[in-house]
Design a protein around this motif. Sequence first.
Motif, mmCIF file in Angstrom:
data_model
loop_
_atom_site.group_PDB
_atom_site.id
_atom_site.type_symbol
_atom_site.label_atom_id
_atom_site.label_comp_id
_atom_site.label_asym_id
_atom_site.label_seq_id
_atom_site.Cartn_x
_atom_site.Cartn_y
_atom_site.Cartn_z
ATOM 1 N N GLY A 1 -5.450 -13.793 6.135
ATOM 2 C CA GLY A 1 -4.642 -13.806 4.923
ATOM 3 C C GLY A 1 -4.979 -12.636 4.035
ATOM 4 N N LEU B 1 -0.530 -13.930 -5.605
ATOM 5 C CA LEU B 1 0.307 -14.274 -4.463
ATOM 6 C C LEU B 1 -0.498 -14.033 -3.203
ATOM 7 C CD1 LEU B 1 3.724 -12.695 -5.540
ATOM 8 C CD2 LEU B 1 3.053 -15.103 -5.621
ATOM 9 N N GLN C 1 1.871 -21.444 8.336
ATOM 10 C CA GLN C 1 1.928 -20.112 7.732
ATOM 11 C C GLN C 1 2.488 -20.204 6.320
ATOM 12 O OE1 GLN C 1 5.884 -19.244 10.343
ATOM 13 N NE2 GLN C 1 4.838 -17.415 9.613
ATOM 14 N N ALA C 2 2.124 -19.229 5.499
ATOM 15 C CA ALA C 2 2.604 -19.152 4.115
ATOM 16 C C ALA C 2 3.009 -17.715 3.834
ATOM 17 C CB ALA C 2 1.515 -19.606 3.143
ATOM 18 N N GLY C 3 4.312 -17.438 4.014
ATOM 19 C CA GLY C 3 4.817 -16.091 3.770
ATOM 20 C C GLY C 3 4.085 -15.042 4.572
ATOM 21 N N HIS C 4 3.785 -15.343 5.815
ATOM 22 C CA HIS C 4 2.903 -14.507 6.614
ATOM 23 C C HIS C 4 3.451 -14.381 8.029
ATOM 24 C CE1 HIS C 4 -1.102 -12.650 6.882
ATOM 25 N NE2 HIS C 4 -1.109 -13.040 8.138
ATOM 26 N N ALA D 1 3.512 -18.748 -5.168
ATOM 27 C CA ALA D 1 4.857 -18.343 -5.584
ATOM 28 C C ALA D 1 5.559 -19.436 -6.370
ATOM 29 C CB ALA D 1 5.687 -17.950 -4.363
ATOM 30 N N LEU E 1 5.071 -17.888 0.184
ATOM 31 C CA LEU E 1 3.791 -17.338 -0.258
ATOM 32 C C LEU E 1 3.049 -18.336 -1.132
ATOM 33 C CD1 LEU E 1 4.764 -13.675 -1.240
ATOM 34 C CD2 LEU E 1 3.140 -14.318 0.543
ATOM 35 N N ASN F 1 -1.960 -23.971 -2.230
ATOM 36 C CA ASN F 1 -0.942 -23.599 -3.213
ATOM 37 C C ASN F 1 -1.202 -24.292 -4.544
ATOM 38 O OD1 ASN F 1 1.620 -22.178 -3.731
ATOM 39 N ND2 ASN F 1 2.440 -24.246 -3.998
ATOM 40 N N THR G 1 -2.610 -10.235 -3.153
ATOM 41 C CA THR G 1 -2.113 -9.023 -3.781
ATOM 42 C C THR G 1 -3.214 -8.420 -4.640
ATOM 43 O OG1 THR G 1 -1.239 -10.362 -5.602
ATOM 44 C CG2 THR G 1 0.278 -9.814 -3.806
ATOM 45 N N THR H 1 -2.722 -9.516 9.322
ATOM 46 C CA THR H 1 -2.265 -9.709 7.947
ATOM 47 C C THR H 1 -0.951 -9.017 7.647
ATOM 48 O OG1 THR H 1 -3.686 -7.869 7.270
ATOM 49 C CG2 THR H 1 -4.574 -10.073 7.035
ATOM 50 N N GLY I 1 -0.525 -14.383 1.119
ATOM 51 C CA GLY I 1 0.059 -14.675 2.418
ATOM 52 C C GLY I 1 -1.048 -15.078 3.375
#
Length: 520
Positions: free
Chosen positions: A343, A392, A411-414, A438, A435, A381, A346, A461, A394
């Motif tokens: 993961g 945020l 998965q989470a936005g990944h 989010a 994500l 989350n 940001t 990643t 991923g």
Amino acid sequence: MPSPRSADHPAVPPPQRDTVDALISQTQRLRGGLDAVRRDTVADLGGTDDAQVRWQRALCELAVHQLDDLGRHLGELREGLLADPPRTDEGTEADATGTDGGTEADPTGTAGGTEADPTGTAEAPAGSAATGRGSLLSRVGSAEWNLLSDGVTWSDELCRIFGRDPGDGGLTLDELPSWVFSEDQPILTAMVTDCLVDGKPIDGEFRVVRADEVVRTIHMAGEPVLDTDGSTASMWAVLRDVSELRRSERAVRESRDTLSHQRRIARTERRLAVEVQEAVLPPWRGSLRLPAGDGLPGAGPVADGAALDLAAHYLPSESSAQIGGDWYDALELPDGRTLLSVGGLTGHGVTATCGMAMLLGAVRGMAVAGIEPGPLMGRLNQLLAVSSQPALVGAACGQYDPRTRTLVWAQAGHPAPLLFRDGTGRPLRSCDGVLLGATTGAAYTQSEERLEPGDLLVLHTGRLARDAEGATERLLALAPRLTAAHGAQECVRTVAETFGDEPRENDACVLIARVTGARA
């Protein structure tokens, strides 16, 4: 005591006029080139205003002022060669080549522009209406103090520098200190005493406060003039307003110090980020075999050849200036399963790496507690929703059971993990999941995949290249090499060679898990 110069000392032969003209031409070319550099530099910086930008701008401005000063001085020298003697006391004396544009004396026509206040007090233009904008002598004046007659002779330009009407005349040596900053008065006193008593030349600076409260920085250079019996008859000096030059020099120093300070902070933050990262990420040197041996007590028997051969690699960004918040991880769980996760947060620096450490600790803790990958993502989350440092994230998380050779993952936005088998590769079927961080209350599903001995899982990643989709395609194109490799470490080397020189804006991680054993 040094020998003072006499009033009738022989004149030094002046330089040739053509030599001075050549120097003026060189100054004009340098000034034009500097203007181009300054213009291009500011344009390239895109309007940003960080310490690096301020330092570069300050250096350009300082160079401009120094070249302008050089142009003016050469112009004065050239004028002196054209007229004998030079009439430096006439306020209306014209520049030998004209003063309204880019001239030989002032290559850019900026000599008389508005001066910046070096101390924060508002300042007027160095030149006045009488001298005209760009006047050759707008910042230079001369003075003579006659000790025998107590007479004072100031040029009109010097009066204007001090904010005085030329008709009022100059200041006596007794009056001058009252115009000088209190902390600079000892400097002036020492220069005058050394000149009058010891016959030393004058060379120093002091600040004056004019009647209109404008502050100027004055550089004074001069020498005593002796009469026929060797005693000091008068003191002669040239005084130059160097306020703008000193302001530019101070701006360079301050911006340089600010830049150095920020660089020290950046180096410290990078060192801390690296230490956090090294303390958290698995310190692998080569492949890692999980489960170890026969698994943990109570985990049950492991199928023959079902263990995972693991290897990972961290790829820094193109600049390598700051460490990001990417992670990879593999952990043997109490029930015999193996946790696999990758993961990235940001951002960069200490904040990102500390956030990564917090999340990775949460992932490990929930996995050890027996939480499945889908619900685990949902709770991550929720954790981010109440965190004081919103971010945020991923991520992809899987739990591999060696007894059944099944992988449960979410998965989470990944990017989805890639499965390589028999010389080909494909992404695993995607799960629902945005994500992390989010939105609150997001749902995360999970999928299940049965693996075979010799299968290869690649988790990354998504930032191996600038284009995440392009990175996935390039990884899939490596399928023949990866499936033919002898172990996970060899696969990691192949990926590192492929993407090692890739221009990445962010850091990236890759984790490779190979199911050991041969098919029945």
